[in-house]
Design a protein around this motif. Structure first.
Motif, PDB file in Angstrom:
ATOM      1  N   ARG A  69       0.832  -1.207   0.000  1.00 21.81           N
ATOM      2  CA  ARG A  69       0.000   0.000   0.000  1.00 21.81           C
ATOM      3  C   ARG A  69       0.864   1.254   0.000  1.00 21.81           C
ATOM      4  NH1 ARG A  69      -1.940   3.706  -0.869  1.00 21.81           N
ATOM      5  NH2 ARG A  69      -3.918   4.696  -0.332  1.00 21.81           N
TER       6      ARG A  69
ATOM      7  N   GLU B  60       1.955   2.679  -3.307  1.00 20.75           N
ATOM      8  CA  GLU B  60       0.963   3.363  -4.152  1.00 20.75           C
ATOM      9  C   GLU B  60       0.761   4.811  -3.735  1.00 20.75           C
ATOM     10  OE1 GLU B  60      -2.303   0.739  -3.577  1.00 20.75           O
ATOM     11  OE2 GLU B  60      -1.216  -0.923  -4.521  1.00 20.75           O
ATOM     12  N   ARG B  61       1.464   5.217  -2.709  1.00 20.16           N
ATOM     13  CA  ARG B  61       1.305   6.603  -2.272  1.00 20.16           C
ATOM     14  C   ARG B  61       1.742   7.554  -3.386  1.00 20.16           C
ATOM     15  NH1 ARG B  61       4.417   7.882   2.691  1.00 20.16           N
ATOM     16  NH2 ARG B  61       5.875   6.268   2.032  1.00 20.16           N
ATOM     17  N   PRO B  62       1.067   8.717  -3.523  1.00 22.62           N
ATOM     18  CA  PRO B  62       1.344   9.615  -4.657  1.00 22.62           C
ATOM     19  C   PRO B  62       2.828   9.951  -4.808  1.00 22.62           C
ATOM     20  CG  PRO B  62      -0.522  10.420  -3.372  1.00 22.62           C
ATOM     21  CD  PRO B  62       0.012   9.220  -2.651  1.00 22.62           C
TER      22      PRO B  62
ATOM     23  N   SER C 234      -7.487   4.761   2.282  1.00 20.74           N
ATOM     24  CA  SER C 234      -7.136   5.984   1.550  1.00 20.74           C
ATOM     25  C   SER C 234      -5.692   6.370   1.831  1.00 20.74           C
ATOM     26  CB  SER C 234      -8.059   7.134   1.975  1.00 20.74           C
ATOM     27  OG  SER C 234      -7.758   7.521   3.306  1.00 20.74           O
ATOM     28  N   ASP C 235      -5.137   7.196   0.942  1.00 21.77           N
ATOM     29  CA  ASP C 235      -3.770   7.674   1.145  1.00 21.77           C
ATOM     30  C   ASP C 235      -3.624   8.325   2.509  1.00 21.77           C
ATOM     31  OD1 ASP C 235      -2.694   6.845  -1.249  1.00 21.77           O
ATOM     32  OD2 ASP C 235      -3.215   8.690  -2.316  1.00 21.77           O
TER      33      ASP C 235
ATOM     34  N   TRP D 239      -3.626   5.867   5.294  1.00 18.50           N
ATOM     35  CA  TRP D 239      -2.396   5.069   5.310  1.00 18.50           C
ATOM     36  C   TRP D 239      -1.237   5.886   5.908  1.00 18.50           C
ATOM     37  CZ3 TRP D 239      -1.905   0.106   5.196  1.00 18.50           C
ATOM     38  CH2 TRP D 239      -0.621  -0.459   5.071  1.00 18.50           C
TER      39      TRP D 239
ATOM     40  N   PHE E 144      -1.613   6.041   9.545  1.00 12.73           N
ATOM     41  CA  PHE E 144      -1.159   4.781  10.142  1.00 12.73           C
ATOM     42  C   PHE E 144       0.365   4.733  10.215  1.00 12.73           C
ATOM     43  CE2 PHE E 144       0.578   0.693   8.501  1.00 12.73           C
ATOM     44  CZ  PHE E 144       0.616   0.010   9.708  1.00 12.73           C
TER      45      PHE E 144
END
Ligand SMILES: [Zn+2]
Lengths: 1000, 101
Positions: free
Chosen positions: A894, A897-899, B36-37, B40, B43
């Motif tokens: 995950r 996939e961060r911008p 969502s970004d 995340w 977190f």
């Protein structure tokens, strides 16, 4: 005449035992039981040092650990320990002491010119001076200041002493053994508590050893001390620690004690440590640190011969030393009168008692009168005369107008002063307690207890012998009750004498002198005057913390125990704010200066850090290998043959591996055994790669990310069975990978049925790499068909090596045919020696980490932590092939996939070839698009690895460069101080790009 | 040096036996793909960093190796409670009140 200032009788010294010692080479006599300070005073020596900034002559001021002036160097075993307080140095036969901070001699010191130039050393001069001009720094300030700075000279040789360390647990720790400490220890011990009683002095008793005019249970105070210590010493639940300073109070009642074990002995048992660090966890603590007397701040209050009144009394009653033959006592409180009376009892002429208070207690005045002592009430000292020792004191009469009228001179050879008492709240303050202002006593005293401690007696501003004893008993009972649940009411001793007394003053005293010319010292050790504190306020310092740093008041080794309250009062006056609004600076540990040796303990030399060796170590030593430190590991760096330098050795090793075969010790690589029905599922979640379909007997390169998406480790993982994996990690990453796996397993996925075990130390690993690798290992391996078809690249199988069970991997970190053999560690030596002999038959070589690095760089294999820095993703590294595309989740997926991690302009892993094949780039060098970029131009990336490649016969480099993957063939620059190096961007694989050599 | 209690071993031991692993009860989102970004990043990085009563993860790294949780007052360093991983977060206000008594 020897010891002209020794009393006829009395004191606790052993007059039958005489010691000879030297001070600055001059031989003198003292007695057993003396401190260096008392012995010097007995010989009439007051001048013992020069001050820090102005090099003014300074004398002994106190009789305790707070001594600011009498810092000396002591020679012992051929070296010198600086900055010891003469008041704490116990005399022994042959002691050699030197004064400090003077050149060429104590009597004549050229640095004293600073005193005349003092207008150039105002408060904050450190900050002001160095502002201007810049070039002055290296040419003038630094050499001059460095030469002049500091007090003693550091020892020249490594510390030859040893230091001990031990842990202790107790119910009640009592710090300090004056009346309150002793009675507290007694009450706690009689209640059955396990007690540790420590005191920084050589003898227990504190102020009781100075008290000559009181009695406890009909005994002299010192006899009561002896009886009490005997009682405590006879109890199994009591540990008595003299010469032991409680110097640090940490969280959860953890107290550090420094015990001085041998320094007071002329010829100690060499087996004993110099000092011992006691790390004590106490259920309850009694702080009985007492109170110390405040100096009075009057002009020229630093002249040798000026001491605190109680110090004068201590030298007299405890050490049998008269501080002078004609003594002025200047005071603002009752207790100093007793010093005058005690000296009078020993035939010392008391020139006058100069009492600041207009109306001192009638009872004291009556005694003085009866003794024929001149008393001047409502008077202060306004200055002193004498070059290296006080000759006379100037008297000033306080007028109702607030002015001071000159009252003439009083001749004297010593002056005792007392501005009142300051509770020693250091330990309480270290326990994170907040002190509170007690207006009655004009002092800060301990407030609410934050930890399990209580302050008693003088430490909380409670004075008077009877009251202090009672306070101690009660606190001892209370501490025992809190620690062990019961307490026993002991019979309280009854005392007479030792009254508390009243009075005291804070701040600078008024005088009739030219204020701009005279110096009245607040902090002796740091040479801070009343004027400096006022100047700091005028220059805008508001908080006491700022004033402290600007003037350095309270920043000396006594941490302001002598000076803080006076400085605070002066600041409060200058700021026109009440003293309680100015605040108090924090007392930090250590309470008194503490040696580094004590903290280091045995952790030095070979014991500083463990050394980890692999089973090949001895063989490498015998065969001339050169080691490098990799964390705690000793790894072989390269194996030079005679006449070879490192470059030549590495070039030969590289060439030999590529042409025939090489042997490398890979034992340091981390190894983790992952076992259980969910082992594959666990690895599936931890690593980027897919694992479920990996067949037993096969290996795969594993890439580990953190949940942010950045590469943190890598290594080959072999599947030995459906439920068993052999995971390898980088050498440095082994502990953190294991901890991370445990973390996820225990806290995120406790549902998985998996066991992980660190097996790094269980295996010795030999990597055999090169075209002839198979031939080399074949004679020793049984149970495996080693042919390329039966045992292809990325295979793993259990077999035997010379009859010893082994795990054989067919893997390569060189790009050549390669095997890694894991045998139980105890067979590692045998394996290494067997293979080392065997490779000789094939013109092979042993090789070290440097060759390993070159070979892997030729193949573009990354080293995590060298080519990556915690901000590199698999995409950046060009390793998207390692990501299991069909996986729903793994650690880091995950995050990837961060911008920011998928955006343009990320730094990407590439190869660099210098245009000039001989030029080798520097690792860490910055990369730019312009040949000669303007200063401040951001770099496009940096070089991560750089070597000479024997296979290519030229230099190669690896780098991370912004958008590097799209720059293939482009020219970039690496600007260096002397030139700009042009480089061409390439892919990271330089050698055997198809990878054909691995699959043979 | 703090004195830390391991709820698995049932003993108090000096801090050097343990490693502190930051704020507790920050669960990895159950379905990262659906997170969502912003969530995340919260977190990954955002911690309450409380001045006062704070819940931390500790590991008895040189003992049993287990992770557990501890409630610590970051001002006084007093521990108010130790409990095993998986147990619910205690009522911090209640704990603070009790400790204040
Ligand atoms: Zn445990």
């Amino acid at each position: 005449m020897s010891q002209p200032f020794r009393t006829e009788k009395g004191g606790r010294i052993d007059r039958s035992e005489q010691f000879t010692f030297t001070f600055d080479g001059e031989e003198m006599q003292g007695h057993k039981g003396d401190t260096l300070a008392s012995a010097l005073l007995a010989n009439g020596i007051h001048l013992v040092g020069r001050s820090f900034k102005y090099h003014r002559p300074r004398g002994i001021v106190t009789a305790g650990s707070e001594e600011p002036n009498a810092l000396v160097g002591i020679y012992r075993n051929g070296d010198q320990t600086p900055n010891l307080r003469a008041t704490q140095v116990e005399l022994y036969q042959g002691l050699e002491a030197i004064s400090q901070n003077r050149f060429p001699s104590l009597g004549f010191d050229v640095g004293a010119v600073n005193d005349r130039l003092s207008m150039f050393f105002p408060a904050g001069f450190y900050y002001k001076t160095f502002m201007w001009p810049k070039s002055f720094w290296d040419k003038v300030y630094e050499p001059v200041i460095r030469a002049a700075a500091g007090l003693g000279k550091p020892p020249k040789n490594p510390d030859h002493d040893s230091y001990g360390n031990l842990y202790a647990h107790c119910d009640v720790l009592v710090a300090g053994s004056g009346p309150a400490g002793l009675s507290a220890a007694l009450a706690a011990a009689e209640s059955g508590a396990k007690v540790i009683l420590c005191d920084e002095q050589s003898e227990f008793g504190g102020s009781l050893l100075t008290e000559a005019n009181a009695s406890i249970d009909g005994m002299a105070p010192s006899d009561w001390v002896a009886e009490t210590i005997a009682r405590l010493g006879a109890m199994d639940n009591v540990t008595l620690l003299p010469r032991t300073t409680a110097f640090g109070y940490f969280a959860h009642n953890y107290i550090a004690l420094a015990e001085r074990v041998t320094e007071h002995l002329a010829s100690p048992d060499p087996k004993l440590p110099r000092e011992r660090l006691w790390q004590v966890r106490a259920k309850e603590v009694v702080i009985a640190s007492g109170a110390i007397e405040r100096p009075m701040v009057f002009p020229e209050n630093d002249r040798p011969g000026i001491l605190l009144a109680e110090a004068g009394r201590t030298y007299l009653n405890r050490y049998g030393v008269k501080v002078g033959h004609k003594v002025v006592v200047a005071t603002a409180c009752d207790t100093a009168w007793q010093a005058a009376f005690d000296l009078d009892d020993h035939g010392v002429e008391i020139a006058a008692i100069i009492e600041m208070r207009e109306v001192p207690p009638e009872s004291l005045v009556a005694i003085a009168k009866a003794r024929g002592i001149r008393v001047e009430a409502g008077c202060v000292i306004t200055g002193t005369l004498g070059r290296k020792r006080i000759k006379s004191a100037l008297l000033g009469r306080l007028m109702t107008s607030g002015q001071v009228a000159s009252g003439g001179q009083v001749e004297c050879d010593a002056l005792l002063m007392s501005g009142g008492w300051t509770p020693t709240v250091s330990l309480y303050s270290q326990s994170r307690g907040k002190v509170v202002w007690d207006a009655d006593s004009g002092a800060y005293v301990p407030g609410k207890s934050v930890q399990k401690e209580r302050s008693v007696g003088g430490a909380k501003g409670l004075y008077g012998l009877q009251a202090t004893l009672e306070d101690g008993y009660a606190a001892g009972e209370e501490a025992a009750k809190a620690a062990i649940g019961t307490s026993k009411k002991v019979t309280y001793a009854a005392a007479s004498g030792g009254e508390a007394g009243e009075g005291g003053t804070l701040g600078a005293l008024p005088h009739d002198r030219n204020a701009s010319k005279v110096k009245a010292f607040v902090d002796y050790q740091n040479d801070v005057t009343a004027k400096d504190v006022k100047l700091a306020v005028r220059e805008g310092m508001q908080s006491i913390e700022h004033i402290k740093r600007y003037t350095t008041t309270g920043m000396a080794t006594d941490q302001g125990r002598l000076s803080n309250m006076n400085a605070l009062q002066i600041a409060s006056g200058a700021l026109e704010r009440p003293v309680t609004d100015v605040g108090l600076t924090t007392f930090r540990l250590p309470y008194t200066p503490t040696t580094f040796g004590l903290f280091a303990g045995v952790a030095r030399g070979d014991f500083f850090d463990p050394v980890r060796k692999t089973p090949s170590h001895d063989w490498v030593v015998d065969n001339g290998g050169v080691f490098e430190d990799v964390g705690q590991w000793k790894r072989t760096w390269y194996f030079p043959k005679s006449g070879e330098d490192m470059h030549a050795a590495v070039a030969r090793e590289c060439k030999t591996v590529r042409e025939s075969v090489g042997l490398f010790d890979a034992s340091t690589l981390g190894k983790i055994e992952v076992v259980g029905p969910d082992a594959a599922e666990f690895l599936e979640r931890m690593y980027t790669n897919p694992w479920k379909k990996l067949a037993p007997g096969r290996c795969r390169y594993g890439l580990l990310l953190n949940d942010a998406g950045f590469i943190t480790d890598d290594g080959v993982i072999g599947r030995l069975a459906d439920d068993r994996f052999h995971v390898t990690t980088t050498t440095g990453g082994a502990p953190s990978v294991f901890a991370t796996m445990e973390d996820y397993l225990q806290t995120e996925w406790p549902d998985l049925d998996v066991w992980i075990t660190s097996t790094t130390e269980q295996y010795a690993v030999a990597a055999v790499q090169g075209p002839k690798a198979r031939e080399v290992i074949a004679p020793f391996i049984e149970g495996i068909d080693l042919s390329n078809e039966a045992f292809p690249h990325m295979s793993v199988k259990e077999a035997t090596f010379c009859g010893v069970p082994c795990r054989l991997f067919r893997i390569s970190f060189t790009g050549e045919l390669g095997f890694e053999i894991n045998v139980p560690r105890r067979h590692g030596k045998m394996m290494w020696e067997t293979l080392a002999k065997e490779i000789e038959k094939h013109d092979g070589t042993s090789y070290g980490t440097e060759t390993m690095h070159v070979l892997r760089a030729e193949k573009g294999y990354i080293i995590v932590g060298q080519d990556t820095d915690g901000t590199v993703t698999p995409q950046d590294a060009g390793m998207t092939w390692a990501i299991g595309k069909k996986k729903h989740d793994f650690v880091g997926k995950r995050g990837l996939e961060r911008p920011d991690l998928v955006s343009e302009n990320r730094k990407q892993f590439v190869g660099l070839l210098t245009k000039d094949p001989k030029v080798k780039l520097e690792e860490g060098a910055q990369i730019t698009t312009a040949e000669n970029p303007a200063t401040g131009t951001p770099a496009e990336g940096h070089v991560t690895s750089s070597y000479f490649s024997p296979a290519l016969d030229r230099t190669i480099a690896l780098a991370v460069v912004k958008n590097g993957h799209a720059l293939d063939g482009k020219t970039l620059y690496v600007p260096m101080p002397d030139r700009s190096i042009s480089v061409e961007v390439t892919g990271p694989v330089f050698y055997d790009k198809e990878g054909a050599r691995i699959n043979v | 040096m703090l004195l830390v209690y391991c709820p698995y071993c049932g003993v108090s031991r000096p801090e050097t036996e343990f490693s502190c692993r930051g704020e507790a009860h920050i669960a990895r989102p159950a379905d990262p793909a659906q997170t969502s970004d912003e969530d995340w990043v919260n977190f990954l990085y955002m911690r309450s960093n409380t001045k006062g009563v704070y819940v931390e993860r500790w590991r008895h790294i040189h003992g049993c190796g287990r992770f557990f949780n501890a409630v610590r007052n970051t001002v006084s360093d007093d521990f108010l409670k130790f409990y095993k991983a998986g147990e619910p977060m205690p009522d911090l206000e209640e704990l603070a009140k009790e400790a204040g008594k």
